[in-house]
Design an enzyme around this catalytic site. Structure first.
Site: not given
Ligand code: NAD
Length: 241
Positions: A32-35, A103, A105, A120
């Site tokens: 999952p993403d953050f926002r 990311n 991961d 990060h």
């Molecule tokens: P964010 O969660 O702020 O934003 C994610 C964005 O991606 C959103 O605008 C969303 O609409 C979009 N999105 C989600 N799934 C998508 C897809 N399949 N295709 C296209 N767009 C998609 O993430 P961020 O901007 O990377 O910032 C959050 C922080 O969280 C970062 O600093 C990161 O280090 C950390 N984080 C990392 C992971 C990971 O390593 N996978 C996961 C969660 C958060």
């Protein structure tokens, strides 16, 4: 999907592509993403995630930090999706010079990308805070409570940039150099809300393409905006003609 033809044209015409991405790149791998609405920030905990994954919280309450971290930030079964794979292919055919990612991961490397700037950090690197001994992620996964160093008993910390910590200057410099030499910057799966990472895109002298599910504050700055899932979009690209 709108914009795919234009995206292919930009890629065909470029020889120094840099990709800049965030959590959205890995949602199609099940992380999952953050926002987003179903993202990490919308799940319920005793403390908000921004508090738990901060430097101060780690130092004062490592046990609670690790409870959250093991449950919510380690995805051992996640595999690279079509976006990670296409970016690795673009590097292999000599069109892409670097991936800059927020990311942690490690999925870009798992897909075969070689030049990856992890702004990060990475869950795959972990160090004893006292003596510096390094440990793989399995050490965190296969233990309970606070993971401690075999040699000195110090607390092991993931090499992940927590809130309140600085970004690694060498990684930052490498990312800036790559972006400032790019003829095409593809930005995807990021809300562009986290600084200083989001500020990096101003170094790009070339064209900018944004691929995201939702609008971002930089949409107006882009030469092409594609609304969609990044795995589907990049998966449809031909790396070599
Ligand atoms: P964010 O969660 O702020 O934003 C994610 C964005 O991606 C959103 O605008 C969303 O609409 C979009 N999105 C989600 N799934 C998508 C897809 N399949 N295709 C296209 N767009 C998609 O993430 P961020 O901007 O990377 O910032 C959050 C922080 O969280 C970062 O600093 C990161 O280090 C950390 N984080 C990392 C992971 C990971 O390593 N996978 C996961 C969660 C958060």
């Amino acid at each position: 999907m709108d914009g795919l033809e234009q995206l292919q044209k930009y890629i065909d015409e470029s020889g120094k592509i840099v990709f800049f991405g965030g959590a959205g790149v890995s949602t199609e791998s099940g992380i999952p993403d953050f926002r987003s609405v179903d993202g990490l920030y919308h799940q319920t905990y005793d403390y908000p995630p921004e508090t738990i994954i901060s430097h101060d919280f780690f130092m004062s309450n490592p046990e609670e930090f690790y409870r959250f971290y093991r449950q919510k930030m380690l995805f051992r079964d996640a595999k690279p999706n079509a976006a990670h794979k296409k970016l690795a292919e673009l590097e292999q055919v000599g069109k892409l010079t670097a991936v800059v990612t927020q990311n942690i991961d490690g999925l870009h490397q798992m897909a075969g990308s070689r030049r990856v700037y992890e702004l990060h950090g990475s869950v795959h690197r972990n160090y004893c805070q006292k003596c510096g001994k390094s440990y793989p992620v399995e050490r965190i996964v296969n233990t309970e409570g606070i993971p401690r160093c075999d040699d000195c008993g110090g607390i092991i910390k993931p090499d992940v940039v927590l809130y309140g910590e600085c970004l690694d200057s060498e990684v930052m410099e490498g990312a800036i150099k790559a972006i400032s030499q790019a003829d095409l910057l593809i930005i995807g799966g990021t809300s562009l809300a986290v600084y200083p990472a989001a500020g990096l895109i101003r170094y790009c002298p070339g064209k900018i393409i944004l691929i995201n599910r939702e609008p971002t504050p930089m949409d107006g700055r882009a030469d092409l905006v594609i609304k969609g899932n990044i795995g589907e979009v990049l998966g449809a690209v031909q790396a070599a003609q």
